[in-house]
Design a protein around this motif. Structure first.
Motif, short mmCIF file in Angstrom:
data_model
loop_
_atom_site.label_atom_id
_atom_site.label_comp_id
_atom_site.label_asym_id
_atom_site.label_seq_id
_atom_site.Cartn_x
_atom_site.Cartn_y
_atom_site.Cartn_z
N MET A 141 -33.62 14.97 3.42
CA MET A 141 -32.26 15.39 3.06
C MET A 141 -31.76 14.78 2.02
SD MET A 141 -31.32 16.41 7.01
CE MET A 141 -32.23 17.46 8.14
N GLN A 163 -26.87 12.80 9.37
CA GLN A 163 -26.11 14.00 8.73
C GLN A 163 -24.73 14.44 9.19
OE1 GLN A 163 -28.24 17.60 9.56
NE2 GLN A 163 -27.61 18.15 7.18
N SER A 192 -22.16 19.67 10.63
CA SER A 192 -21.54 20.43 11.66
C SER A 192 -20.28 19.63 12.18
CB SER A 192 -22.35 20.70 12.58
OG SER A 192 -23.56 21.25 12.37
N ALA A 240 -25.17 20.80 -0.55
CA ALA A 240 -25.49 21.31 0.84
C ALA A 240 -26.60 22.50 0.63
CB ALA A 240 -24.31 21.78 1.57
N LYS A 241 -26.18 23.45 -0.28
CA LYS A 241 -27.12 24.47 -0.24
C LYS A 241 -28.49 23.91 -0.80
CE LYS A 241 -25.35 27.20 -3.12
NZ LYS A 241 -25.10 28.45 -4.16
N LEU A 282 -30.24 22.31 2.43
CA LEU A 282 -30.66 23.16 3.39
C LEU A 282 -31.81 24.07 2.99
CD1 LEU A 282 -27.07 24.44 4.63
CD2 LEU A 282 -28.55 22.77 5.92
N GLU A 303 -35.87 22.30 2.70
CA GLU A 303 -37.18 21.97 3.88
C GLU A 303 -37.86 23.55 3.84
OE1 GLU A 303 -39.24 20.67 5.44
OE2 GLU A 303 -37.96 19.33 6.80
N SER A 330 -37.66 31.88 5.45
CA SER A 330 -36.72 32.12 6.84
C SER A 330 -37.75 32.53 8.10
CB SER A 330 -35.75 32.93 6.87
OG SER A 330 -34.48 32.49 6.06
N LYS A 337 -39.19 29.74 9.89
CA LYS A 337 -38.21 29.37 10.96
C LYS A 337 -38.17 30.05 12.23
CE LYS A 337 -34.39 26.72 12.19
NZ LYS A 337 -34.09 27.52 13.24
N TYR A 352 -30.26 25.12 15.83
CA TYR A 352 -30.16 24.23 14.82
C TYR A 352 -30.85 24.66 13.49
CZ TYR A 352 -34.21 21.44 15.16
OH TYR A 352 -35.33 20.54 15.18
N GLY A 353 -30.23 24.05 12.50
CA GLY A 353 -30.86 24.24 10.95
C GLY A 353 -30.60 25.56 10.60
N GLY A 354 -29.62 26.31 10.92
CA GLY A 354 -29.43 27.75 10.85
C GLY A 354 -30.00 28.64 11.78
#
Lengths: 384, 401, 384, 401
Positions: free
Chosen positions: B96, B126, B129, B237-238, B241, B244, B320, B323, B383-385
């Motif tokens: 991160m 971090q 949030s 931030a983008k 995120l 990963e 995605s 995830k 979390y993490g979206g």
């Protein structure tokens, strides 16, 4: 067919709902009681006794109310909604059923009035470490002492409410193989009797339990519940009563958890709108609603069937109840946490308490998979 | 097309596996495998051992200590790490904040921060949030107001994982309240010991307190602690995120858990004679999870291969899916472990909690972590979206809705 | 590790995609062929032969291309996408595998060149009415005639492509109990040989099959495939090749069906907006996408594992493949119909054709449940 | 609270059951139970037998032949009808168009239509859906333009079930194109033999053609065939769609199917020795369906009891749940039947189709309808308001979103 509550039932429901909602209004009350010595409030217990809740299923001649499964269902729903910690389930439902269904007149007359009055707590010491969900799998031994009494030797685990109970209803084997339904007996044992060792601990849902070791524990003839060697049907019915109650408690819990979730979706804003405006979350709330309604139906079905005299019909019905309750509770619990997001993961919010209790209810007395298999072995639900 | 690993890749696997098994203490790896809680010291030991070998920041550019591994090597490394119970290099540091500083930091910032980040001399946490900003991160309210050569930071962060161990925090703060959402946000860093920073642990439903609320009350942060441009923190931030990509599915961890479930099920009694693994109902659930897991592993490798051709540096939105499915499988597997434990999962045996009754329940040595792990892993789809956000991304970016 | 197609593979893929998409561009082509005498187009079959598709898995010395599972996967995907009716699966994949893996040199040299050239169609007559999904459950008997030949007696059913095949690969038992893996044999039988009776019929997915009765069917020594009594491994590998191909075909079909669904959601308007603007339908399309991707992965895995020499590893892998394919196909198929609404229910729209074929693929050579059980019996997928 | 049926209710059940089993020909009931297609004659025979007994329009007011049964009696009647394979009274007549005419028709219309509707002297079909108007029914485009004492109808309907048998159609048509959506719609009826009406059967994925497209080309309909007020047809539609409350879950049909599955599974070989019912994997799936079905039955009874107290006449929106769960269970059960058939479900043995190869496949006598029934039943979550629409209704009306 009539689904309406009688006037008395409605009154009971209103009273128990009001009392428990009031006493457990703050989540802090629950978390603090969880950390207290007994793990519950003796004051609340006294109030439950005063309201007659502890007397519900017992005969009037023993200080009971002579009521049935509908009434304990109303209590279960309220307790599930409020996430009550007091040991109603172990004392009144489990051990209470064993006494009610198995004990002779003398024992009933001696013990039940105290239970009903709230001066005596009980626990059902049946689970053994290697038994998993098999009700007949008992290795604790009971050897006749030749004077009508017995000497108990063995180990029990996860005895719900066992850490603070005054007396234990203990299952043990007088004869037969490890998993035989023949040869089982039930005993009423003082929790502080010589040879009884209890190691208490909290449970995942915030209540308490204990592992119990029995080492040369002497029980007199007056401590035998019913006929030694023939206790399996009483154990089975005790557990069936337990399932009926847990079904109601789970319904109370999942209903409240669903309401909490819908409420949260309506108030929590992200992207400038309440997240409940997202169709996906609405539909998933609807699917939770369906699960709750199906569970409610099976909790009611449990009330119809738990006293069914035909034992095969009763058995199949109670398996089916636990299957549906486990399935609904899992769905509603998991979705509630997901729809809440982070806040549902914390102990500071009631949602997580519901989720944990619902999860544990599935693990008690056989999870959904276990009961589905047993139901299948018994030929299924519809007439074979 | 050759879907087998090359001899070189297999040799690499042997090398990392043997390093993990000989150099990372068994006591630490067992904790991971058995689901017991790691201490800060465990995590630091593992990280520093990897760092000494030069593997803690394998994903960084070579100049800053990276390994320049191929995607397949990275995949093998992660899989072996996860399936051997090796605690990963601290993500806040290495995947991160480190990459953000490499990408957006000044030379001075790089020199100052990166070596200590890589070595875990500083533990980072971090600060993204906030109570009102979860999925909608850009609505965050914590402000940083410029006063001379400092920012004065006020506000609150939440879900700050392991803030209790942290020396430094990287934060998204609002530096221009008049700008629209994303446009007025900056990325700043400061020590957790700065006056005005307080932390409050949040107990989670597993009984632990791995996350925290962090409050900022007139926290004074030097301007040189701004990373990237003022009001352009959303770019950081983008970048962070989207960074990963492949660890996310945690195939190795789920594999390790499945192996443990099978091993336990071969000795846990089924109650009706025999062991649980002989119960076809349970064994079929395990096998079903194995199938999904194998498919996910292949999916991950396919995406990885596709990634090689992707020179844009932009994350492939299909990740995605990793995830989504990865979290689903992790949750299935932790649930199976709880089911395996059955009634023995009911006792609560958290040794760091202040609840009374610290008797060790029967079966606790293997069953105690089952329910808490299940409870804890509900978070992986949040979390993490959250998985709902991942579905939104896939609907838009892959399906073109 | 390398997921890229070679130049030749890419060329094959482009060609077969283009040809099948072109030939089956109109759904009417398919429905009309379904009603034609053979149930498929001999002209298309000839084109497939000319393109070399029928030669892919066979050795070059027999007129084949000497290619492998990746190449037949590419064909399977294209055929699934286009919903091709021609009997590639029965001829090249099933019976073709049995010959390729089991037959002696003389038979291969005699038969395979004709198959590769498109002048001979085959079918795999293995399924029996009471065998369900058990590959060893064969009661058709083969009695030695003393001259190296055999006489076959028995009944086969749902022989895919069996109505129009020129020759049949027939399994029969030379010894052993009904479900024994020992004692099985494979024979190459002329479909019009004396004693062979075929009752052809359409199948649910628009292709054809037949029930085959064998009554005193004489097979010479040259008609025995491999060693009589030792055919089980060949049968198993034939079916594993079948599973690998069906996985690819299913992936082609579900991929196309998913695309069709997403396209429909984007164009179909209700309430003044494309229904694809509803978040619920978007998320469900995403879940379908995930299922398709998982299936693609397992179709690739099938290519890796179908020629794995370790038979236990290969077996477990192929069970896993069929589990995932069945699961994904069911999910994608059912959701596609639901998301389409009424139009998906009609034979005039391609969606329903995909759905039906995907449903049938699950029923072929063991459904997902069957393979999950077999996988479980074999110890699961990860190293035991 | 008394959750058992009363002696009177049990006696009623005996009466209807015995009537069904003695008066409705076994040949017809067997077809329903075995999943074979009913002919028009079968349906008419069953309907007329019920009508003779006075039960075909049990749900109508007494004046028009209704039975004034309690909700419990209606429930029992439906359950026995369904579980004994009795074809129900034709819904288009008795629960759709009949009640609309009773509620909205003139005395003359009632006298003209109702007796023939009740007796199934005329077979009715429903002209609601259009190619562009499915879930969004109010967007329908078929027009009826007033010319003197006639309407001239032009347009197209679709999904018109059993239009091939129909004598009359009841239709929603747009009579005021300038009004907004619902406001310009009227409910009119006319014979299918009227010049300008043509039908085209649509073959469905089960192979049958139970639905049709119906085209109207300058169809001349007398004004007296308007039911209710002009431009108020949406009231009729809402009334009609909200009218079906309890049959919708089809508990009896699913029960009948489960019983058949269990019966077949006790004789169908499992392939590996023994019969399929001894295979715990299959048997557990059946039992799981039985549990959901029992829960749904209880849910239906609960809603029914709640309905008794509901004097508003408005449908209880929670009944959407009966549709939702009922369709899900119907689909589960038809899928189980297909699974039971296994490879024997693959042959296509539709005796009314024009495909060649009319050989009866092995096992066809029980396995042939398995896959077509599964295919056909995919529709139950689509028609009558798709399950997505039902969820929208529940979200709004019950959960208050």
């Amino acid at each position: 067919m009539d689904f309406d509550l009688s006037e008395e039932q409605q009154l009971l429901k209103d009273n128990v709902d009001r009392l428990t909602a009031n006493r457990y209004a703050e989540i802090k009350t629950r978390t603090e009681l969880m950390k207290s010595a007994k793990g519950y409030s003796e004051a609340f217990w006294k109030e439950f006794a005063e309201m007659g809740l502890l007397a519900i299923p017992f005969a009037e001649e023993h200080g009971g109310m002579g009521q049935g499964a509908i009434e304990t269902m109303l209590v279960g729903e309220a307790f599930g909604r409020a996430q009550v910690l007091e040991p109603y389930f172990p004392t009144v439902i489990l051990a209470g059923s064993a006494l009610r269904l198995g004990a002779g007149e003398a024992m009933k007359a001696a013990v039940i009035p105290e239970v009903a009055a709230g001066t005596l707590t009980l626990a059902f010491a049946h689970q053994e470490p290697e038994a998993r969900f098999d009700l007949a799998n008992v290795t604790t031994s009971a050897k006749a002492d030749g004077k009508g009494g017995y000497v108990l030797e063995g180990a029990k685990c996860v005895v719900l409410g066992g850490d603070s109970a005054d007396k234990l209803v203990v299952s043990a084997r007088v004869s037969g193989d490890r998993a035989s339904k023949d040869g089982l007996a039930l005993f009423l044992v003082d929790a502080n009797a010589p040879g009884v060792t209890r190691k208490g601990y909290p449970t995942q849902d915030g209540t308490r339990a204990a592992d119990v070791t029995l080492s040369g524990v002497k029980v007199g003839a007056d401590g035998v519940i019913g006929e030694a060697g023939k206790a399996y049907p009483v154990i089975e019915r005790t557990v069936q009563n337990g399932i009926a109650y847990l079904a109601a408690e789970a319904v109370g819990g999942m209903n409240a958890l669903h309401e909490l979730t819908v409420e949260y979706l309506k108030t929590r804003k992200q992207f400038g709108v309440p997240i409940g405006s997202f169709q996906v979350l609405q539909h998933r709330s609807v699917d939770m609603f369906v699960s709750v309604e199906q569970a409610k139906s099976m909790a009611l079905y449990a009330c119809v069937m738990v006293d069914e005299p035909d034992e095969s019909e009763r058995r199949r019905a109670m398996h089916a109840v636990k299957v549906q309750i486990g399935k609904s509770a899992r769905h509603v619990g998991q979705e509630a946490i997901q729809l809440h997001g982070g806040i549902g993961m914390t102990m500071e919010y009631k949602g997580g308490h519901y989720f944990k209790r619902l999860t544990m209810i599935d693990l008690m007395f056989g999870n959904a998979d276990h009961h589905l298999r047993e139901l299948t072995k018994a030929g299924g639900l519809l007439a074979a | 097309m050759d879907l087998r690993f090359s001899p070189e890749e297999n040799a690499f696997r042997q090398e990392v596996r043997s390093f993990f098994q000989t150099e990372i203490p068994l006591s630490i790896r067992s904790k991971s495998i058995e689901g017991r809680r790691l201490t800060k010291e465990d995590m630091v030991t593992a990280h520093k051992t990897l760092h000494k070998k030069g593997w803690a920041v394998y994903n960084w550019p070579k100049d800053w200590g990276g390994c320049e591994w191929t995607p397949v090597q990275q995949y093998i490394f992660l899989e072996e790490m996860q399936s051997n119970g090796v605690p990963p290099p601290l993500a806040f540091n290495t995947s991160m904040n480190g990459p953000v500083i490499i990408q957006f930091g000044t030379d001075a910032q790089k020199k100052k921060f990166l070596p200590r980040i890589a070595a875990l001399d500083d533990w980072w946490c971090q600060g993204f949030s906030e109570p009102g900003s979860g999925s909608d991160l850009a609505s965050l309210k914590t402000t940083a107001v410029r006063q001379g050569d400092h920012y004065i930071v006020n506000g609150q962060k939440t879900w700050t994982t392991l803030a209790q161990y942290a020396d430094w925090i990287f934060c998204l703060v609002r530096t221009d309240p008049s700008a629209k959402k994303q446009l007025g946000i900056s990325y700043i860093v400061f020590p957790m010991t700065t006056p005005g920073v307080t932390r409050r642990p949040i107990q989670l439903i597993d009984g632990g307190s791995e996350v925290n609320e962090v409050f900022f009350d007139d926290v004074k942060v030097p301007v040189e602690n701004l990373i990237g441009e003022e009001n352009r923190g959303w770019d950081c931030a983008k970048f962070l995120l989207g960074n990963e990509r492949f660890g996310i599915a945690r195939v190795g961890i789920s594999k390790m858990r499945v192996a443990r479930i099978k091993e336990l099920a071969r000795r846990v009694p089924s109650g009706s004679g025999g062991v649980l693994m002989e119960d076809p109902q349970f064994a079929e659930k395990v096998a079903a999870a194995e199938v999904e897991l194998k498919a996910l592993e292949m999916t991950q490798m396919r995406f990885l291969a596709a990634e090689r051709g992707n020179k844009s540096g932009k994350p492939n939105p299909a990740t995605s899916m990793l995830k989504l499915k990865g979290s689903e499988i992790q949750q299935t597997v932790t649930e199976l472990l709880m089911e395996l434990a059955g009634p023995l999962a009911i006792p609560y045996a958290n040794d760091e909690d202040d609840m009374i009754g610290h008797n060790e329940p029967i079966g606790a040595e293997w069953a105690a972590p089952a329910a808490p792990t299940y409870f804890n892993y509900r978070k992986v789809s949040i979390y993490g979206g959250s998985n709902e956000i991942q579905r939104n991304i896939l609907a838009k970016a892959v399906l073109g809705f």
